[in-house]
Design an enzyme around this catalytic site. Sequence first.
Site, short mmCIF file in Angstrom:
data_model
loop_
_atom_site.label_atom_id
_atom_site.label_comp_id
_atom_site.label_asym_id
_atom_site.label_seq_id
_atom_site.Cartn_x
_atom_site.Cartn_y
_atom_site.Cartn_z
N ASP A 200 -16.73 -45.65 15.87
CA ASP A 200 -16.69 -47.24 15.84
C ASP A 200 -17.33 -47.27 14.37
O ASP A 200 -17.94 -46.92 13.69
CB ASP A 200 -18.63 -47.69 16.16
CG ASP A 200 -19.77 -46.54 16.46
OD1 ASP A 200 -19.47 -45.65 15.89
OD2 ASP A 200 -20.30 -47.32 15.79
N ASP B 103 -19.18 -42.05 10.24
CA ASP B 103 -17.58 -41.62 11.21
C ASP B 103 -17.08 -41.33 10.32
O ASP B 103 -15.87 -41.16 10.77
CB ASP B 103 -17.15 -43.07 12.28
CG ASP B 103 -18.56 -43.68 13.03
OD1 ASP B 103 -18.05 -43.01 14.13
OD2 ASP B 103 -18.97 -44.42 12.77
N ASP C 68 -22.69 -38.01 12.32
CA ASP C 68 -22.01 -38.25 13.58
C ASP C 68 -21.30 -36.80 12.98
O ASP C 68 -20.14 -36.33 13.85
CB ASP C 68 -20.12 -39.31 13.03
CG ASP C 68 -21.40 -40.64 13.75
OD1 ASP C 68 -22.85 -40.39 14.52
OD2 ASP C 68 -20.55 -41.46 13.29
#
Length: 317
Positions: free
Chosen positions: A9, A14, A249
């Site tokens: 996302d 990310d 992440d």
Amino acid sequence: MKKLILDVDTGVDDAQAIMMALAAPDVEILGITCSHGNTTLDNACKNTLRVLKACNRLDIPVYRGCLEPLLGRKHHAGDFHGKDGLGDTPDPDAPGLELLQKEKAAKAIVQFVNQNPGEVTLVATAPLTNLALAVKLNPGFTKKLKALYIMGGNMESRGNTTVCGEFNFVADPEAAYIVLERYLCPTYIATWEFSCRNSLPWAFCDTWLKQGTDKSRFMEKIYAHTRKMVQTERYQKELVSGPGFNTCDTYATAAAIEDTLVTESEEVAVTVELDGTHTRGMMVLDYMGLLKKKHKVFIMKRVDLEKFKQLLINALK
């Protein structure tokens, strides 16, 4: 070559994970699927393409996924990563959405796995909506997955979005529940508390961003807003283990890339709470065996921080 699918996302965290995977010499990214989460779906797609452009890898296919959770109301990360998810640092020459594949994310995940049985590792750093939809479309495909790595959930009921909930699971609790029930492949989870306890010194972050490369300058620019947010006194108090540079992440991605990264984990059955005023979206660990589940997941506890640092350094070289 390790074959990965990245489900993202794309906010700044990310972006860091994508760049880490792109830099790994023995990794082939089959595709990147995008989800609602840190920002809107369109922004997540645009941001993913922008990261690929910064790394000169627009050859990797990107797929549009789910724009909202299966049942609950939408959650976005607000302005945490900037309104656009990438630090509010627009690029007038950013790639457009016309570069997205026509195939939708869930179908693409199923097809990649079915075409490469036993070879594909799926790394999920977003709400798990795309993964839940994929297993609904094709219940048997998960048996062909090599492994699943998830950044999400919590192991001590410490929340970062609600009192007891981590963002990715709170953003779609039903999807998280389905994935943890239906994906019976080897599953590894990097929880919120785990990432906090393995955070890095801010001095390392300074070194990381000052490598003098186009990639490091790109990351320094898009990370500036988020860094201000995470270095506030309120946020640093949330980090369980005290102040530090916590790039959530990348832990799940790093573990998927480097087999020897995780130095301590525990195997336990888990589920997700779907009710409760304060506990909806919380991951529940069944140490007493009351769930009677045969499938257990690996909860990461510690990583080799020197190897982790090197993977981050390589991402911006």
